[in-house]
Design a protein around this motif. Sequence first.
Motif, PDB file in Angstrom:
ATOM      1  N   LEU A 118       0.760  -1.021  -0.050  1.00  0.00           N
ATOM      2  CA  LEU A 118       0.242   0.334   0.138  1.00  0.00           C
ATOM      3  C   LEU A 118       0.702   1.133  -0.041  1.00  0.00           C
ATOM      4  O   LEU A 118       0.632   2.164   0.623  1.00  0.00           O
ATOM      5  N   GLY A 119       1.528   1.204  -0.915  1.00  0.00           N
ATOM      6  CA  GLY A 119       2.706   2.315  -1.665  1.00  0.00           C
ATOM      7  C   GLY A 119       2.133   3.344  -1.797  1.00  0.00           C
ATOM      8  O   GLY A 119       0.864   3.417  -2.069  1.00  0.00           O
ATOM      9  N   LEU A 120       2.574   4.236  -2.777  1.00  0.00           N
ATOM     10  CA  LEU A 120       1.728   5.203  -3.956  1.00  0.00           C
ATOM     11  C   LEU A 120       0.696   4.332  -4.756  1.00  0.00           C
ATOM     12  O   LEU A 120      -0.230   5.043  -4.676  1.00  0.00           O
ATOM     13  N   LEU A 121       1.946   3.612  -5.500  1.00  0.00           N
ATOM     14  CA  LEU A 121       0.518   2.814  -6.474  1.00  0.00           C
ATOM     15  C   LEU A 121      -0.617   1.924  -5.547  1.00  0.00           C
ATOM     16  O   LEU A 121      -1.541   2.494  -6.059  1.00  0.00           O
ATOM     17  N   GLY A 122      -0.612   0.912  -4.700  1.00  0.00           N
ATOM     18  CA  GLY A 122      -1.561   0.351  -3.989  1.00  0.00           C
ATOM     19  C   GLY A 122      -2.278   1.730  -3.538  1.00  0.00           C
ATOM     20  O   GLY A 122      -3.902   0.835  -3.043  1.00  0.00           O
ATOM     21  N   GLY A 123      -1.396   2.362  -2.789  1.00  0.00           N
ATOM     22  CA  GLY A 123      -2.857   2.952  -1.946  1.00  0.00           C
ATOM     23  C   GLY A 123      -3.499   3.799  -2.942  1.00  0.00           C
ATOM     24  O   GLY A 123      -4.673   3.689  -2.514  1.00  0.00           O
ATOM     25  N   LEU A 134      -7.328   4.236   3.101  1.00  0.00           N
ATOM     26  CA  LEU A 134      -6.311   4.124   1.888  1.00  0.00           C
ATOM     27  C   LEU A 134      -7.836   2.486   1.473  1.00  0.00           C
ATOM     28  O   LEU A 134      -7.839   1.726  -0.296  1.00  0.00           O
ATOM     29  N   VAL A 135      -7.807   1.739   2.139  1.00  0.00           N
ATOM     30  CA  VAL A 135      -8.330   0.235   2.092  1.00  0.00           C
ATOM     31  C   VAL A 135      -9.928   0.344   3.479  1.00  0.00           C
ATOM     32  O   VAL A 135      -9.497   0.711   4.217  1.00  0.00           O
ATOM     33  N   ASP A 136     -10.833  -0.910   3.290  1.00  0.00           N
ATOM     34  CA  ASP A 136     -11.571  -1.566   4.334  1.00  0.00           C
ATOM     35  C   ASP A 136     -10.785  -1.623   5.652  1.00  0.00           C
ATOM     36  O   ASP A 136     -10.996  -1.573   6.583  1.00  0.00           O
ATOM     37  N   GLN A 137     -10.282  -2.720   5.065  1.00  0.00           N
ATOM     38  CA  GLN A 137      -9.048  -3.066   5.862  1.00  0.00           C
ATOM     39  C   GLN A 137      -7.540  -3.463   5.642  1.00  0.00           C
ATOM     40  O   GLN A 137      -7.591  -3.941   4.590  1.00  0.00           O
ATOM     41  N   ALA A 138      -6.918  -2.854   6.310  1.00  0.00           N
ATOM     42  CA  ALA A 138      -5.245  -3.411   6.344  1.00  0.00           C
ATOM     43  C   ALA A 138      -4.891  -4.319   7.089  1.00  0.00           C
ATOM     44  O   ALA A 138      -5.414  -4.643   8.295  1.00  0.00           O
ATOM     45  N   VAL A 154      -6.380  -9.924  -7.025  1.00  0.00           N
ATOM     46  CA  VAL A 154      -5.216 -10.252  -6.543  1.00  0.00           C
ATOM     47  C   VAL A 154      -4.007  -8.457  -7.648  1.00  0.00           C
ATOM     48  O   VAL A 154      -4.082  -9.283  -8.246  1.00  0.00           O
ATOM     49  N   VAL A 155      -3.800  -7.882  -6.658  1.00  0.00           N
ATOM     50  CA  VAL A 155      -2.855  -6.530  -7.553  1.00  0.00           C
ATOM     51  C   VAL A 155      -1.192  -7.100  -7.034  1.00  0.00           C
ATOM     52  O   VAL A 155      -1.463  -6.054  -5.277  1.00  0.00           O
ATOM     53  N   LEU A 156      -0.546  -6.789  -7.501  1.00  0.00           N
ATOM     54  CA  LEU A 156       0.459  -6.791  -6.686  1.00  0.00           C
ATOM     55  C   LEU A 156       1.064  -5.804  -6.522  1.00  0.00           C
ATOM     56  O   LEU A 156       1.503  -5.554  -8.011  1.00  0.00           O
ATOM     57  N   CYS A 157       1.474  -4.679  -6.061  1.00  0.00           N
ATOM     58  CA  CYS A 157       1.900  -3.577  -5.603  1.00  0.00           C
ATOM     59  C   CYS A 157       3.068  -3.202  -4.780  1.00  0.00           C
ATOM     60  O   CYS A 157       3.484  -2.231  -4.539  1.00  0.00           O
ATOM     61  N   THR A 158       3.936  -4.005  -4.536  1.00  0.00           N
ATOM     62  CA  THR A 158       5.511  -4.488  -4.198  1.00  0.00           C
ATOM     63  C   THR A 158       6.855  -4.231  -5.000  1.00  0.00           C
ATOM     64  O   THR A 158       6.425  -4.476  -6.189  1.00  0.00           O
ATOM     65  N   PRO A 159       7.408  -3.849  -4.328  1.00  0.00           N
ATOM     66  CA  PRO A 159       8.736  -3.370  -5.437  1.00  0.00           C
ATOM     67  C   PRO A 159       9.002  -4.925  -6.450  1.00  0.00           C
ATOM     68  O   PRO A 159       8.724  -6.086  -5.997  1.00  0.00           O
ATOM     69  N   LYS A 163       7.491  10.371  -5.346  1.00  0.00           N
ATOM     70  CA  LYS A 163       6.986  10.251  -3.431  1.00  0.00           C
ATOM     71  C   LYS A 163       6.166   8.944  -2.941  1.00  0.00           C
ATOM     72  O   LYS A 163       6.365   8.053  -4.294  1.00  0.00           O
ATOM     73  N   THR A 164       6.841   8.027  -2.087  1.00  0.00           N
ATOM     74  CA  THR A 164       6.638   7.312  -1.728  1.00  0.00           C
ATOM     75  C   THR A 164       6.191   7.070  -0.664  1.00  0.00           C
ATOM     76  O   THR A 164       5.863   7.770   0.244  1.00  0.00           O
ATOM     77  N   GLY A 165       4.865   5.844  -0.702  1.00  0.00           N
ATOM     78  CA  GLY A 165       4.711   5.416   0.734  1.00  0.00           C
ATOM     79  C   GLY A 165       2.552   5.626   1.179  1.00  0.00           C
ATOM     80  O   GLY A 165       2.452   6.581   0.041  1.00  0.00           O
ATOM     81  N   PRO A 166       2.579   5.043   2.026  1.00  0.00           N
ATOM     82  CA  PRO A 166       0.999   5.716   2.018  1.00  0.00           C
ATOM     83  C   PRO A 166       0.457   6.677   2.094  1.00  0.00           C
ATOM     84  O   PRO A 166      -0.304   7.331   1.303  1.00  0.00           O
ATOM     85  N   ALA A 167       1.428   7.617   2.187  1.00  0.00           N
ATOM     86  CA  ALA A 167       1.007   8.875   2.428  1.00  0.00           C
ATOM     87  C   ALA A 167       0.493   9.474   1.169  1.00  0.00           C
ATOM     88  O   ALA A 167       0.188  11.466   0.865  1.00  0.00           O
ATOM     89  N   ALA A 168       1.620   9.321   0.041  1.00  0.00           N
ATOM     90  CA  ALA A 168       1.673  10.253  -1.333  1.00  0.00           C
ATOM     91  C   ALA A 168       0.996   9.331  -1.931  1.00  0.00           C
ATOM     92  O   ALA A 168       0.584  10.381  -3.307  1.00  0.00           O
ATOM     93  N   ALA A 169      -0.527   9.174  -1.393  1.00  0.00           N
ATOM     94  CA  ALA A 169      -1.509   7.755  -2.382  1.00  0.00           C
ATOM     95  C   ALA A 169      -3.003   8.917  -2.823  1.00  0.00           C
ATOM     96  O   ALA A 169      -2.409   9.641  -1.816  1.00  0.00           O
ATOM     97  N   ARG A 170      -3.032   9.284  -4.451  1.00  0.00           N
ATOM     98  CA  ARG A 170      -3.733   9.889  -4.557  1.00  0.00           C
ATOM     99  C   ARG A 170      -4.948   9.132  -5.386  1.00  0.00           C
ATOM    100  O   ARG A 170      -4.530   8.406  -6.202  1.00  0.00           O
TER     101      ARG A 170
END
Length: 298
Positions: free
Chosen positions: A17-22, A55-59, A73-78, A135-142
């Motif tokens: 749940l970084g930039l893309l996953g979030g 970002l999600v209903d449940q983390a 299922v979406v793989l959003c890891t490096p 920018k990376t990380g959950p807080a960067a999600a848009r």
Amino acid sequence: MIYRAAMHCQKIALIGLGLLGGSLGLAARQRKLAPRIVGYVRRQASVVECEQLQLVDQATTNLAEAVADADLVVLCTPLGQMREMAEKLGGSLAPGALVTDVGSVKAPVIQELEPIITAAGGEFIGSHPMAGAEKTGPAAARVDLFEGAVCAITPNGNSRPEVIRKLESFWTAVGATPLRIAAELHDDLVSRSSHLPHVVAAELSNYVLSPVHPKEQALLCANGFRDTTRIASGSPEMWRDISISNRRNLARVLGVFIEDLQEFQLALETDDRKAIEEFFSQAKRRRDQWCGQNGSPE
């Protein structure tokens, strides 16, 4: 706001749940693409952060729990973590589940992940949304990250047409424009348009901001330098994995790029004013044309 016709899922699992996953979580929730949208993260602190950001209903830090009963299922890891994640989630994958990813390199990912997902009873098709930021990380999600972005979809001979359409429908629903393309061709093209520019931005930052230069050097770096090197602030881990995964294509286009720079260097050394002006004129024509065709900002 009117959203595009959405695919029908009962549960979407986002692995990372970084930039893309979030951003996918935000977009999928806003568009109500599934009754349940669950995200997997590695650390308990990230669970709290992602749920506070909604970002999600449940983390959860439990991968099996995140994946259980998910239709998508979406793989959003490096890239370097994807094989490990695919192997771990295999035992929890719902029969017939569609698994995709958001990685910047496709052929090696498909080669590694497709057999693992197939053996687990799922179906894998690669994706690459051409959207991101330094920018990376959950807080960067848009929530609007994918609006207007092209998303490469890389099916192969094993991909069923209805599954391809389902994946295209998902990306359309979050605002992207799907583009079906062969994985090998994708990797060749993005080595020029995405991976090479990052190497150039990184080297500009390394060279210009090197401590071997006088301290006044950084004071004379203004907006042009800031704009040109913005992407150098991206995740080193992510770009290490991308460079290694697409190393043959990247090494080849880097060689051509260096040759072109050497031609410009020769024009400088020989005071070839016509060649120097044409170098900049051609660049302006090509970029202006690209901006006009794609509606890109100047």
